[in-house]
Design a protein around this motif. Structure first.
Motif, PDB file in Angstrom:
ATOM      1  N   PRO B 478       0.839  -1.209   0.000  1.00  0.00           N
ATOM      2  CA  PRO B 478       0.000   0.000   0.000  1.00  0.00           C
ATOM      3  C   PRO B 478       0.868   1.252   0.000  1.00  0.00           C
ATOM      4  O   PRO B 478       0.633   2.180  -0.775  1.00  0.00           O
ATOM      5  N   ILE B 509      -7.275   5.360  -3.349  1.00  0.00           N
ATOM      6  CA  ILE B 509      -5.917   4.888  -3.027  1.00  0.00           C
ATOM      7  C   ILE B 509      -5.555   5.361  -1.628  1.00  0.00           C
ATOM      8  O   ILE B 509      -4.994   4.613  -0.822  1.00  0.00           O
ATOM      9  N   SER B 511      -7.373   5.880   0.951  1.00  0.00           N
ATOM     10  CA  SER B 511      -7.934   5.095   2.052  1.00  0.00           C
ATOM     11  C   SER B 511      -7.292   3.706   2.095  1.00  0.00           C
ATOM     12  O   SER B 511      -7.111   3.122   3.157  1.00  0.00           O
ATOM     13  N   THR B 512      -6.904   3.180   0.931  1.00  0.00           N
ATOM     14  CA  THR B 512      -6.209   1.886   0.922  1.00  0.00           C
ATOM     15  C   THR B 512      -4.868   2.002   1.635  1.00  0.00           C
ATOM     16  O   THR B 512      -4.498   1.151   2.446  1.00  0.00           O
ATOM     17  N   MET B 515      -5.405   2.541   5.482  1.00  0.00           N
ATOM     18  CA  MET B 515      -5.869   1.375   6.246  1.00  0.00           C
ATOM     19  C   MET B 515      -4.975   0.159   6.068  1.00  0.00           C
ATOM     20  O   MET B 515      -4.938  -0.724   6.912  1.00  0.00           O
ATOM     21  N   GLY B 516      -4.279   0.106   4.926  1.00  0.00           N
ATOM     22  CA  GLY B 516      -3.560  -1.122   4.618  1.00  0.00           C
ATOM     23  C   GLY B 516      -2.098  -1.121   5.016  1.00  0.00           C
ATOM     24  O   GLY B 516      -1.489  -2.177   5.095  1.00  0.00           O
ATOM     25  N   SER B 517      -1.533   0.032   5.276  1.00  0.00           N
ATOM     26  CA  SER B 517      -0.085   0.090   5.481  1.00  0.00           C
ATOM     27  C   SER B 517       0.338  -0.525   6.801  1.00  0.00           C
ATOM     28  O   SER B 517      -0.421  -0.543   7.767  1.00  0.00           O
ATOM     29  N   LEU B 518       1.571  -0.974   6.800  1.00  0.00           N
ATOM     30  CA  LEU B 518       2.100  -1.631   7.993  1.00  0.00           C
ATOM     31  C   LEU B 518       2.360  -0.618   9.098  1.00  0.00           C
ATOM     32  O   LEU B 518       2.000  -0.828  10.239  1.00  0.00           O
TER      33      LEU B 518
END
Ligand SMILES: Cc1cc2nc3c(=O)[nH]c(=O)nc-3n(C[C@H](O)[C@H](O)[C@H](O)COP(=O)(O)O)c2cc1C
Ligand code: SF4
Ligand code: SF4
Ligand code: FES
Lengths: 730, 624
Positions: B478, B509, B511-512, B515-518
């Motif tokens: 992400p 993108i 919001s991805t 929410m998705g990042s480490l």
């Protein structure tokens, strides 16, 4: 302790991750960077799940499960997020094949050899359709990419031996980096660069040969994409027939998955089933296939007429051989047994000789003779103690006479596991080749004297004046003594000279006993030395390694290459044909200088083309299977031996199948099990039972760079490059 | 070991002596002062002393926070408190010394005020609008004491907190910090006491204390100011924390670009070891601690705690998922607490003055003070320390003096590159962790950038995402891929090639990635984009649908034209145009050939009559 997943309660085991418990209960969570053998990475983000009490989603693969955790794995917003992340990955991965509407049809129809230099879609993906990425695409139902796609256009690495790397396909899951560091203990590759340019590479992006790479192929095996591919197999696509076999390139006995196409072997990959824990080395992984498919194989039986070796029918060749051999008295005939034969083949070989009434049999190995002398007198059998996997639990490991680079290289995986758990690892070696990077390397002038010193330091530490060797020995001695469990591995480097080898073997056993060791293993200089010994195919032995020297049963105890020998039956090249030999039968897959001089040539098989059983250096029984067609008129060795036995009119050759021979050997040869370990005899029962004549010849052409006497490099150019860079100049 | 009370008495004497000495010149020699030219001022002072045979004492002090007035000196004579002047220059220094020391007169030019009470015509610096509303706890000694003089620090109450702490049990120390309500100043605002407690509970044979002094946000320099201006404060806090969690080893992870800070820390550590405030058996308490300094190589992501730990261990600075938290499994697998410089620098005051004192400052949810690096379009940029809960307006307009030269404020960006932009209409927002978060910005580690109407918000978003993209470690898709996509789209928009739908794609993108990042680098990277879309959507739309940059910043969308009525035909622009695309005879109106113009803006900046106009007329007009 329990956790609730998607509304159902499951028992949990202390220390496991959310993914572990899900997998155990068949709950699907998509993953990419996770690999069961490797540490958690948490990078790809596809395994994100919702856990009550956590603000953000957490990666199932890296999150330890706790009592009473409430976990959701399938909610719509999760799948949505996973899909969007996957689409981001796909936007940079040449993914025509993955989202193409015609994929299914295409898979069946698309041509095999993929000759495009640059990878643009499924037709050119070298991953033979073993695509983890596609599995996840299917599971999440992704069939479009909503962001702009972009080809990364990074340069390909095509100059390395054996391995092609195309990071345009890489998804940076880091599995390759982890397997290299965690399992192999090599750390040749790492993450390099950062941001969008982050990639995988060697130090300063130099060639793999200049790195610590050992070309074991572990990275290729764990890569979920086609980024890392073997030069050899990327053009041959999916095998038609697959099977399970065992590698005989060295004595580690790695379990392999083998593949065949067009009647030829096309791939060998380490399998999960063996002690090699899905690992192999460059010889098994990348050299077996090109060696098997060599253009220089012996293809026709030949007989020398008028000084010229001419192709003949099998009958003619056998008749000529029988006629020749029968012209000599039994004690005038000698046989050299290749350590690459199967147990069954070696069994038949010795049966021929003993049928002829001769015990002039020697194994083409520098280690077998000295070991037979040293261990054969002090143990019930010449056999190691403990297994390769036992090394993992040891606290101190001593490796003598090898660097684990080309001999039993896969044991390094176990040594590294021990090291990670805190074991001290010592490598006593003389060759300046690269070895296990975490080992404390000691380079004495000679093995024998050093082992003497070491034993002294174990028994009476610190009594003698300091010398570098003495200090190193003191270091090893105290580590070995402090350890609860120790492993001692003895390799071929210490056996260049038979007398020194005998001394080292003897001292190794004494050392093992003095430190109350756990593992003592001979890292043989041939793929199936142990199996050939068990088959009794050496002087003074019968199947099961019963020593019969004193029984007077056999008429002669001659060195097959020594005085008085007039006829030779060779299944392995010898340094030279001794004077006085009048008749030579040469049986093998490859010619050699010696075969040029033979009277009869019998073309036979490589291990990759035969069937049967082999025994690894730690006594593990491995089975060999194959679907390869032999070149032209060549036959598997066991068939040649049967034909020969029958042609000689000997009893005991009425076998139809290999299984019948296996039974006749009379040993517990159940694949996957271990033969019993060697058992040291009580002090008083020890004696030298075999004389010096057992195996005085050498050095044998059986170095780690050869198979059945054949230089691997002759058929595998890349091997030459690697071996040379490591300092193997033979 | 030296007895604390003996030391304290000595220190007080040293300090009192200094205060009553006639003729002390305090030089602000933090990095900011050095960059502004304090070296030259110092040389001039020494030259003046030699010429006049004057025996002045020079004392090098840290940064008082008023960057706008660097180089800054304070001169103490005639039994008066030191009087601060700034900005001073080498060539004016002689004159200044002449009038104050020789003629006993305090000139009014560049006069900031007395560092103490007002006297005569000299006001107190603490009444200056820049400082009046500040509340200095963490930075109280900055610019006042010589940072490497241990006696100075002790004379100001230094190490009294540690002495008290060592007399308590570790649990009591933790309890005090819990009661104070101290929350981590490194960005996330996690209650420090809770973190310490967690670590202490997980302690087995060993635990570590780590100070995060990586300060990677561009434009942020609060931590550096503290390290340079008052290193003992940090070390006292670090020692107190180590005692509380039971660590006998501590690391300071400081970026290598802070050589002065590192030098002063090393000196300070050596002195503390000498007097027995560090090392074995600190202050006779039986507690021992050794402190190591680890220099980071300047990767923003290494400020993230798990990446920081990896970096200390010698590994690549890549974050890893939490849990396990560092307080469970940290450095070399041992429980570890990581605290920001400001968090730790708050601890001595908490221990010395008590938890209630600290808790009485600040807002409901966030106690204590906030330290900001105020920069951008403000009159008085600098280091600011205010009670939590102060509104952004008070900081920007009160302390910062508002936008200079009558400009109009457009937005304030907080939290560094991954913070968000707050529009003018929301300036009354109080600064604390929750309110900023709710507004789509973050507290971050404390940058505050003021933007005026000449700032293009799309360009700002592009700038910040380029930074985070470049600093992404590349571990998770992400962040690695998502920020790149966002950057590509924003570059297109700024180039006038935006497509309808781009805004929605950016949001998706964004919001991805969020929410998705480490780690929170990715987690917060979309903030500048999402917050500018939220508050300045029309600017995006103007770029995309009209090809117009309302602030006339995005180069491809900007046009330079010469207003014929205003042009006096001086030919300056034509002479300086690098592509010679300006035509016109002397004394006649000049014209720019739009097809050849490379939009360098040279004519615009050189025109003495401001006749060159920079506009972004939008697509239709350009075509004409
Ligand atoms: C990308 C990134 C950069 C960070 N940089 C810093 C930094 O420079 N200084 C800092 O103290 N904390 C930084 N942090 C926060 C730390 O991870 C951590 O939360 C903090 O040091 C904890 O200290 P505190 O509890 O005292 O705030 C950063 C976090 C992220 C995600
Ligand atoms: S090369 Fe393969 S295994 Fe390695 S990071 Fe890339 S995709 Fe993963
Ligand atoms: S969010 Fe970015 S910086 Fe953080 S782990 Fe992922 S790639 Fe690295
Ligand atoms: S499988 Fe868990 S993050 Fe990749």
């Amino acid at each position: 302790m329990t956790a609730r997943i998607d509304g159902k309660d499951y028992d949990i085991i202390e220390g496991e991750t959310i993914l572990d418990i899900a997998r155990r209960n068949d709950i699907y969570i998509p993953t990419l960077c996770n690999h069961p053998d490797l540490s958690a990475f948490g990078g790809c983000r596809l395994c994100l799940v919702k856990v009550e009490g956590f603000r953000a989603f957490v990666p199932a693969c890296a999150t330890p499960v706790q009592d009473d955790m409430v976990i959701e794995t399938t909610e719509e917003d999760l799948d949505d997020l996973r899909r969007r992340i996957l689409q981001l990955i796909l936007s940079e991965h040449p993914s025509a094949c993955i989202i193409c509407a015609d994929r299914e049809e295409c898979l069946d129809l698309h041509p095999d050899p993929t000759k495009a230099g640059r990878v643009t879609g499924c037709r050119f993906c070298p991953n033979r359709n073993e695509c983890d990425l596609f599995d996840v695409v299917k599971a999440l139902g992704v069939d479009d990419i909503w962001v702009e796609t972009e080809y990364k256009d990074v340069p390909l690495y095509r100059r390395d031996p054996f391995i092609h790397r195309d990071y345009n396909l890489c998804i940076l899951c880091g599995r390759c980096v982890r397997v290299c560091a965690e399992i192999r203990g090599v750390s040749a590759i790492a993450f390099t660069e950062r941001s969008h340019d982050a990639t995988i590479g060697t130090a300063f992006q130099g060639p793999l040969v200049d790195s610590s790479c050992v070309f074991c192929g572990a990275c290729e095996d764990v890569c979920p994409t086609g980024s890392i591919s073997s030069k050899m197999t990327r053009w041959v696509s999916i095998p038609e027939v697959t099977g399970k076999s065992t590698c005989v390139m060295c004595p580690a006995g790695c379990a392999m998955d083998v593949g065949f196409k067009w009647g030829r072997m096309t791939i060998t990959e380490p399998s999960e089933e063996g002690e090699n824990v899905a690992q192999a080395c460059l010889k098994g992984r990348y050299c077996t296939v090109p060696l098997t498919n060599s253009k220089d194989r012996l293809e026709y039986p030949r007989v020398t007429t008028d000084g010229v070796l001419r192709p003949v029918k099998w009958e003619t060749a056998l008749e000529t051989a029988v006629e020749g051999l029968k012209g000599f008295a039994p004690e005038e005939i000698g046989m050299i047994v290749s350590p690459s034969l199967t147990v069954e083949e070696a069994f038949l070989a010795q049966r021929i000789m003993r049928g002829l009434g001769s015990d002039n049999i020697a194994i083409a190995s520098n280690m077998a003779g000295p070991m037979q002398k040293a261990w054969g007198g002090a143990m019930d059998r010449v056999a190691g103690i403990g297994t390769m996997t036992d090394i993992r639990d040891c606290d101190a490991v001593l490796i003598v006479g090898t660097d684990l680079s080309l001999t039993a290289a896969v044991t390094q995986v176990h040594v590294h596991a021990a090291w990670k758990d805190g074991a001290s690892v010592f490598n006593v070696k003389i060759d300046p080749r690269k070895g296990y990077r975490h080992a404390d390397v000691i380079e004495p002038d000679a093995y024998g004297p050093f082992m003497d010193i070491l034993l002294e330091e174990v028994k009476a530490p610190g009594q003698q004046p300091h010398t570098p060797d003495r200090d190193a020995a003191g270091r090893i001695a105290s580590a070995l003594k402090d350890a609860d469990k120790t492993a001692i591995l003895v390799g071929p480097g210490a056996f260049r000279d038979a007398a020194e080898g005998t001394q080292v073997a003897k001292l190794a056993l004494e050392l093992f006993e003095a430190v109350n060791g756990t593992v003592l293993l001979p890292l043989w200089d041939g793929g199936n030395v142990q199996g050939v010994l068990e088959a009794g195919a050496s002087r003074c032995l019968t199947p099961g390694q019963c020593i019969e020297q004193d029984s007077g049963k056999y008429s002669s105890g001659r060195n097959p290459l020594g005085e008085g020998i007039k006829a030779l039956y060779l299944t392995h090249p010898v340094p030279e044909i001794p004077e006085g030999v009048e008749f030579v039968v040469y049986q093998g897959p490859f010619g050699s200088q010696v075969s040029e001089r033979a009277d009869v040539i019998l073309p036979s098989s490589m291990f990759s083309e035969t069937e049967g059983t082999v025994i690894s250096l730690d006594g593990r029984v491995g089975s060999i299977t194959s679907d390869a067609r032999l070149p032209n008129m060549a036959k598997p060795d066991w068939k040649v031996f049967i034909d020969m036995g029958r042609a000689l009119g000997l009893d005991g050759f009425d076998f139809e199948a290999v299984a019948d021979i296996t039974e006749a050997v009379g040993l517990p040869l159940e694949p996957g099990t271990h033969l019993p370990p060697g058992e040291p005899l009580p002090e008083g029962d020890r004696a030298v039972r075999v004389d010096d004549a057992v195996n005085p010849v050498g050095p044998w052409p059986c170095s780690a760079t050869r198979y059945r006497g054949r230089e691997i490099a002759e058929d595998v150019e890349d091997f030459l490059e690697v071996a040379a860079s490591w300092g193997w100049d033979e | 070991m030296t007895d604390f009370d003996v030391l304290k008495a000595e220190a007080d004497k040293v300090w009192d002596d200094l205060q009553s000495t006639d003729g002390v010149v305090y030089l602000g020699t933090a990095s900011c002062g050095i960059a502004a030219g304090i070296g030259e001022v110092k040389r001039e002072t020494e030259r003046w002393m030699a010429e006049n045979g004057a025996d002045l004492r020079l004392s090098e002090v840290g940064c008082i926070g008023t960057c706008c007035f660097e180089p800054l000196v304070s001169i103490q004579v005639h039994g008066n408190p030191p009087v601060a002047y700034g900005p001073v220059e080498g060539r004016t220094m002689g004159g200044l010394l002449d009038s104050i020391i020789t003629h006993k007169r305090y000139p009014t030019e560049a006069l900031l005020g007395s560092i103490g009470d007002a006297f005569g015509d000299v006001p107190s610096i603490w009444d200056h609008p820049v400082t009046a509303t500040q509340k200095r706890i963490i930075t109280e000694n900055n610019g006042i004491i010589d940072p490497v003089e241990l006696e100075h620090y002790i004379s100001q109450g230094g190490f009294e907190g540690l002495k008290k702490a060592l007399a308590m049990t570790p649990d009591e120390v933790i309890e005090t910090v819990l009661e104070s309500g101290l929350r981590g100043r490194g960005g996330a605002g996690f209650p420090s006491g809770r973190k310490w407690q967690m670590c202490r509970q997980n302690r087995t044979d060993k635990s570590y204390m780590v100070c995060n002094a990586d300060e990677g946000d561009p434009g942020a320099f609060m931590d550096r100011s503290i390290l340079e201006g008052d290193p003992y404060r940090l070390l006292e806090g670090l020692t107190t924390a180590s005692y509380a969690i039971g660590a006998d080893e501590a690391y300071i992870y400081a970026r290598a670009e802070y050589p002065l800070a590192i030098k002063r820390l090393r000196i300070a550590i050596a002195k503390l070891e000498e007097v027995g405030f560090l090392g074995e058996d600190i202050m006779g308490s039986g507690f021992s601690l050794s402190i190591h300094i680890k220099e980071g190589a300047g990767a923003f992501v290494c400020g993230e705690e798990t990446a920081l730990l990896a970096s200390i261990e010698g590994k690549r600075g890549m974050p890893r998922p939490r849990p396990p938290y560092p307080a469970q499994e940290g450095l070399w697998g041992k429980p570890t607490v990581i605290n920001n410089v400001k968090s730790l620098a708050s601890v001595p005051a908490i221990m010395r003055l008590g938890a209630e004192h600290f808790a009485s400052i600040g807002s409901e949810g966030t106690k204590g003070t906030a330290v900001f690096a105020l920069t951008g379009k403000v009159k008085y940029p600098g280091l600011v320390e205010v009670p939590m809960g102060t509104t952004i307006r008070e900081i920007v307009e009160g302390i910062g003096g508002g936008v200079p030269d009558g400009g109009k404020l457009k937005a304030v960006q907080t939290g560094g590159p991954s913070g968000g932009c707050i529009p003018e209409s929301m300036l009354d927002l109080p600064v604390d962790f929750e309110s900023l978060q709710q507004a789509g910005a973050i507290m971050g580690s404390g940058g505050m950038v003021v933007m005026d109407e000449e700032t293009c918000m799309v360009d700002v978003a592009r700038y910040f995402i380029s930074f985070t993209q470049y600093e992404s470690c590349g571990k998770c898709p992400p962040c690695r891929i998502g920020t790149k996509k966002m950057k590509d789209i924003l570059e297109r928009i700024c180039d006038g090639n935006g497509d309808p739908g781009d805004i929605e794609v950016l949001e998706e993108i964004g919001s991805t990635v969020r929410m998705g990042s480490l780690c929170q680098l990715g987690g917060t990277a979309p903030n500048p984009v999402l917050s500018t879309i939220k508050y300045f959507r029309e600017e995006y739309e103007a770029h995309i649908s009209d090809g117009r940059c309302p602030a006339a910043v995005c180069k491809p969308l900007v046009t330079y034209t010469i207003e014929p009525d205003e042009c006096i035909g001086c030919t300056l622009c034509a002479k300086n145009c690098p592509v010679s695309c300006i035509a016109g005879a002397p004394k006649e109106a000049h014209v720019i050939d739009q097809h050849q113009c490379v939009k360098c803006g040279m004519c615009h900046s050189i025109c003495p009559k401001d006749a060159v106009k920079k506009t972004s007329p939008g697509r239709k007009e350009v075509v004409e």
